[in-house]
Design an enzyme around this catalytic site. Structure first.
Site, PDB file in Angstrom:
ATOM      1  CB  SER A  47      46.873  35.095  32.373  1.00  0.00           C
ATOM      2  OG  SER A  47      47.410  34.126  31.511  1.00  0.00           O
ATOM      3  CD  GLU A  68      46.200  27.985  41.647  1.00  0.00           C
ATOM      4  OE1 GLU A  68      46.149  26.839  42.161  1.00  0.00           O
ATOM      5  OE2 GLU A  68      46.442  28.145  40.436  1.00  0.00           O
ATOM      6  CG  PHE A  93      42.515  28.820  39.611  1.00  0.00           C
ATOM      7  CD1 PHE A  93      41.751  27.685  39.407  1.00  0.00           C
ATOM      8  CD2 PHE A  93      43.103  29.436  38.514  1.00  0.00           C
ATOM      9  CE1 PHE A  93      41.584  27.161  38.130  1.00  0.00           C
ATOM     10  CE2 PHE A  93      42.937  28.913  37.239  1.00  0.00           C
ATOM     11  CZ  PHE A  93      42.178  27.776  37.033  1.00  0.00           C
ATOM     12  CG  HIS A 119      40.732  35.559  33.540  1.00  0.00           C
ATOM     13  ND1 HIS A 119      41.781  36.374  33.907  1.00  0.00           N
ATOM     14  CD2 HIS A 119      40.980  35.186  32.262  1.00  0.00           C
ATOM     15  CE1 HIS A 119      42.629  36.476  32.892  1.00  0.00           C
ATOM     16  NE2 HIS A 119      42.166  35.787  31.879  1.00  0.00           N
ATOM     17  NE  ARG A 177      40.476  36.194  28.106  1.00  0.00           N
ATOM     18  CZ  ARG A 177      40.279  35.718  26.898  1.00  0.00           C
ATOM     19  NH1 ARG A 177      39.091  35.865  26.308  1.00  0.00           N
ATOM     20  NH2 ARG A 177      41.251  35.105  26.252  1.00  0.00           N
TER      21      ARG A 177
END
Lengths: 337, 275
Positions: A47, A68, A93, A119, A177
């Site tokens: 991602s 994380e 995160f 993101h 993103r």
């Protein structure tokens, strides 16, 4: 096309690479040359595109699973061996789940770790508030010693990543993103951490934007020019340390300032600029565009940017308001009529 | 195993350092003395026998790394570092004072010999894992030692790191839990049950040893086992006594943190002398 400092690779080598893909590519390039660079992620290699590093340099890539906080502390520990860890996960995160680890293990201990947070803002629009991140600039700028960068597009991301690796100290880079349109035409422009880029000069008003909002600011400035309004645009890619000189110059030259960011209006670029204005003691018409103390709804990114007034349309509306706003002039501003 | 002479020497050193911890606690107004005493033999064994260090070169690249994850034990750590010569122990008169380099939780950028700044629980094991992975990545043979508190094991991040250390086979990492069974608000087993703590780390993939945390031989034997281990990191559950060495502090939750007046200081020193 000229190549950016230290890079052998340019945007022309790939068709329509996204912001995220570019940082993966640039980081891999740097990693191939600099053996001190290691990459870490928390189950988001695909991602975040840091997985590109894994493909080429698996021996210096670590996936710590969905943990994380652990990732940040492990990265901080790795610097003890002289390594330069680059960690990547979603902004929400990195900045919130792991916040105390970033603050205590990276910043307080002055550890040379780089975070590439993807993101950010509402760029993962349809995923909803759990995956939006409109707070990270506020959180990260409050950590002593942290450098905070929000590149405008893929080209600027490439420059920011390279600059961050060269910089000694903790850095937080927030990107989207990965589907953001290009703002620059190439990687060939002056990029320096802490130095705003004056993309367009103007007399009537200044828009100070960061991240994806820079492109929107440029579109709005273009449209305003059609109506005879002269707008300066500052690409404030580094939110901390802020280029205060550029803000003061805009303040003295135009006395009307709008800030735009894909972030809450609390604690981000807008507040950083407001702080400089307040300390100057000068009168100024001022407006902050961003999320107005709310969680954004679910939706396509471009719809959300429009709905919350941080696209070119929203900026045009803000320009009209700010041009009408009255404020007390002082003797320093000779242009005031 | 230590020979009799070495054992005597280390025990004398441990006693002398306990006295110094009492003195610092007296002058600074208050310190985490209970935990400093429970962790004490582990630190003495590591710093005076097991670890590869050079107090004249605190930034020596190839030194072993030490992380006091239970950072509140800083008063004990600081006394040891001063005694070893990382700095003049006279400086400890300013412990806790405004502007002093020495606070309750030691800062690596201010106190020579401190490899990691700690104080917030649940960070040390992950920091140690990172250091261990960094050593391996760069082909270095230095080892990393972490000392945690038992109460700290309620932090989720401890288990994130525990899982990762076993996953990455960090055999150059060794960790201790100072199992004194008392945290700030009372007995760990009535606050948040930790037992069977050894089985928990074992299940996470660690080779786990349970020892008497005040027995220098057992501590150093565990270090030898860790050095020889090729598959799993070693976790030592070191059963200890909070406030160990001072009769009126032992097993007392109230001595997690406390100050000493002159009479208490004298009583503490007398008790250490007898122990």
């Amino acid at each position: 096309m000229a190549k950016a400092q230290g890079l052998t690779w340019t945007i022309d080598d790939a068709d329509h690479m996204t912001q995220a893909e570019i940082y993966g590519e640039v980081l891999t390039q740097i990693g191939l040359k600099n053996k001190r660079v290691v990459a870490l992620t928390a189950d988001l290699a695909r991602s975040t595109k840091i997985g590109k590093f894994e493909e080429k340099i698996p021996e210096r890539f670590y996936n710590v699973g969905i943990a994380e906080a652990n990732m940040i502390a492990v990265a901080a520990g790795m610097t003890e061996a002289g390594l330069i860890p680059v960690v990547s996960t979603f902004a929400t995160f990195a900045s919130m789940r792991a916040a105390e680890f970033v603050r205590t293990d990276m910043c307080y201990q002055k550890r040379n770790v780089k975070i590439i947070a993807t993101h950010s803002g509402t760029s993962f629009g349809q995923a909803g508030t759990t995956h939006h991140c409109t707070e990270d600039l506020a959180i990260m700028r409050s950590f002593a010693g942290m450098t905070v960068i929000a590149p405008a597009d893929a080209f600027e991301t490439a420059r920011a990543v390279a600059a961050a690796i060269d910089f000694d100290g903790p850095v937080y880079i927030r990107i989207g993103r990965g589907f953001e349109p290009p703002m620059h035409k190439s990687m060939d422009f002056d990029f320096e951490i802490g130095k705003a880029i004056k993309l367009r000069d103007g007399r009537d008003l200044t828009i100070i934007a960061t991240g994806v909002a820079v492109l929107q600011a440029m579109e709005a400035a273009e449209r305003a020019a059609g109506n005879g309004v002269s707008v300066r645009v500052l690409d404030m890619h580094t939110v901390k340390p802020l280029d205060e000189d550029a803000v003061r110059e805009a303040l003295m030259d135009t006395r009307r300032i709008i800030t735009v960011e894909d972030h809450s209006v609390i604690g981000g670029l807008g507040d950083a600029v407001a702080d400089v204005i307040a300390r100057s003691g000068k009168g100024c018409a001022f407006k902050k565009l961003g999320y107005q103390d709310c969680f954004a709804m679910v939706g396509y990114y471009e719809d959300l940017q429009h709905h919350y007034g941080i696209d070119a349309d929203g900026i045009i509306d803000a320009i009209a308001l700010v041009l009408k706003a009255e404020f007390e002039a002082d003797e320093d501003w000779e242009d005031e009529i | 195993m230590l020979d009799a002479k070495e054992r005597r020497k280390l025990k004398d050193k441990a006693r002398e350092l306990r006295e110094k911890i009492v003195e610092v606690t007296f002058t600074c107004g208050g310190a985490h003395i209970g935990g400093a005493f429970s962790q004490h033999e582990i630190l003495v064994a590591l710093y005076y026998k097991a670890m590869r260090i050079d107090p004249k070169r605190p930034a020596w690249e190839d030194r072993d790394r030490f992380i006091l994850s239970k950072g509140h034990g800083g008063v004990g750590h600081a006394v040891i570092l001063g005694d070893l010569g990382y700095y003049d122990p006279v400086l400890l008169k300013d412990f806790n004072k405004t502007g002093s380099p020495f606070g309750m939780h030691l800062d690596r950028l201010k106190v020579p010999g401190v490899d990691f700044s700690t104080g917030s629980l649940g960070h040390g094991l992950a920091l140690g894992l990172g250091a261990a992975m960094g050593a391996r990545q760069t082909g270095k043979d230095w080892r990393t030692y972490v000392v945690m508190s038992d109460g700290e094991c309620a932090e989720g991040s401890v288990w994130e790191a525990a899982m990762a250390a076993a996953n990455f086979k960090a055999t150059n990492l060794m960790a201790f839990v100072d199992r004194n069974r008392l945290s700030l608000d009372g007995p760990t087993e009535s606050l948040m049950r930790l037992d069977p703590l050894d089985k928990k780390f074992e299940a996470f993939g660690w080779r786990t040893l349970v020892i008497d945390g005040h027995d220098l031989d057992q501590i150093l034997d565990a270090v030898e086992i860790s050095r020889a281990e090729t598959e799993r990191p070693v976790m030592v559950i070191a059963n200890t006594i909070k406030g160990k060495g001072v009769d009126f502090m032992e097993e007392k939750t109230a001595w997690h943190y406390g100050g000493l007046d002159e009479a208490m200081r004298d009583a503490a020193l007398a008790s250490i002398l007898k122990s």
